[in-house]
Design a protein around this motif. Structure first.
Motif, mmCIF file in Angstrom:
data_model
loop_
_atom_site.group_PDB
_atom_site.id
_atom_site.type_symbol
_atom_site.label_atom_id
_atom_site.label_comp_id
_atom_site.label_asym_id
_atom_site.label_seq_id
_atom_site.Cartn_x
_atom_site.Cartn_y
_atom_site.Cartn_z
ATOM 1 N N HIS A 173 48.886 41.647 22.686
ATOM 2 C CA HIS A 173 48.105 41.165 23.537
ATOM 3 C C HIS A 173 46.676 41.900 23.752
ATOM 4 O O HIS A 173 46.778 43.149 23.666
ATOM 5 C CB HIS A 173 48.812 40.736 25.081
ATOM 6 N N ASP B 60 42.479 33.009 25.229
ATOM 7 C CA ASP B 60 42.843 32.547 26.647
ATOM 8 C C ASP B 60 42.519 31.084 26.994
ATOM 9 O O ASP B 60 43.407 30.592 27.561
ATOM 10 C CB ASP B 60 42.232 33.514 27.776
ATOM 11 N N TYR C 42 52.847 38.707 33.413
ATOM 12 C CA TYR C 42 51.662 38.077 33.043
ATOM 13 C C TYR C 42 50.527 39.199 33.487
ATOM 14 O O TYR C 42 50.621 39.600 34.513
ATOM 15 C CB TYR C 42 51.318 36.846 33.694
ATOM 16 N N MET C 43 49.726 39.421 32.761
ATOM 17 C CA MET C 43 48.741 40.310 32.678
ATOM 18 C C MET C 43 47.351 39.595 32.962
ATOM 19 O O MET C 43 46.840 38.820 32.032
ATOM 20 C CB MET C 43 48.431 41.319 31.714
ATOM 21 N N THR D 266 44.011 38.693 30.333
ATOM 22 C CA THR D 266 44.332 38.600 29.006
ATOM 23 C C THR D 266 43.385 37.831 28.466
ATOM 24 O O THR D 266 43.031 36.403 28.744
ATOM 25 C CB THR D 266 45.896 37.770 28.818
ATOM 26 N N CYS D 267 42.584 38.312 27.335
ATOM 27 C CA CYS D 267 41.648 37.733 26.595
ATOM 28 C C CYS D 267 42.147 36.529 25.341
ATOM 29 O O CYS D 267 41.852 35.686 25.037
ATOM 30 C CB CYS D 267 40.786 38.695 26.020
ATOM 31 N N VAL E 212 44.229 42.904 26.606
ATOM 32 C CA VAL E 212 43.942 42.815 27.984
ATOM 33 C C VAL E 212 42.828 43.616 28.425
ATOM 34 O O VAL E 212 42.924 44.761 27.871
ATOM 35 C CB VAL E 212 45.309 43.151 28.709
ATOM 36 N N CYS F 201 37.093 40.595 28.903
ATOM 37 C CA CYS F 201 37.031 39.779 27.819
ATOM 38 C C CYS F 201 35.521 39.111 27.425
ATOM 39 O O CYS F 201 34.792 39.148 28.525
ATOM 40 C CB CYS F 201 37.824 38.376 28.376
#
Length: 126
Positions: A97, A53, A27-28, A31-32, A99, A102
């Motif tokens: 993804h 997200d 998991y980053m 993450t937008c 990232v 955001c």
């Protein structure tokens, strides 16, 4: 560096269904949003569906009402359930993804998708 791996593609007849999965190696934070793109031979890559997200989803008009995007954070996995498949859905499907920093209002059409999987092939025969 996060890795994304798609699975679940295959060959089905028109009217059938498939469920694609995209497993992330980790998991980053930051993450937008996540998305599924597809690209058919000779065609441009197309945004199929996205999920921000905070859970907001979008769908291309061509798949609205047939595809469902979802995610399971406990498994670091993104899904795409594809129902009522037709030959026009034949393509390589990629998950991605975004990232980073955001924006207040995340727009998948403007997102900087910076992590991509290698794709999974979906073939629908008539």
């Amino acid at each position: 560096q996060m890795q994304l791996a798609e699975s679940g593609g295959g060959s089905v007849q028109a009217g059938g269904y498939l469920k694609l999965s995209c497993s992330a190696s980790q998991y980053m934070f930051g993450t937008c949003g996540m998305a599924w793109f597809r690209q058919a031979p000779g065609k441009e890559r197309e945004l199929v569906s996205s999920i921000s997200d905070d859970g907001a989803t979008t769908y291309a008009d061509s798949v609205k009402g047939r595809f469902i995007i979802s995610r399971d954070y406990t498994k670091n996995t993104l899904y795409l359930k594809m129902n009522s498949l037709n030959p026009e859905d034949t393509a390589m499907y990629y998950c991605t993804h975004h990232v980073g920093n955001c924006p207040d209002s995340w727009d998948p059409l403007r997102a900087d998708f910076n992590y991509w999987g290698r794709g999974t092939q979906v073939t629908v025969s008539s």
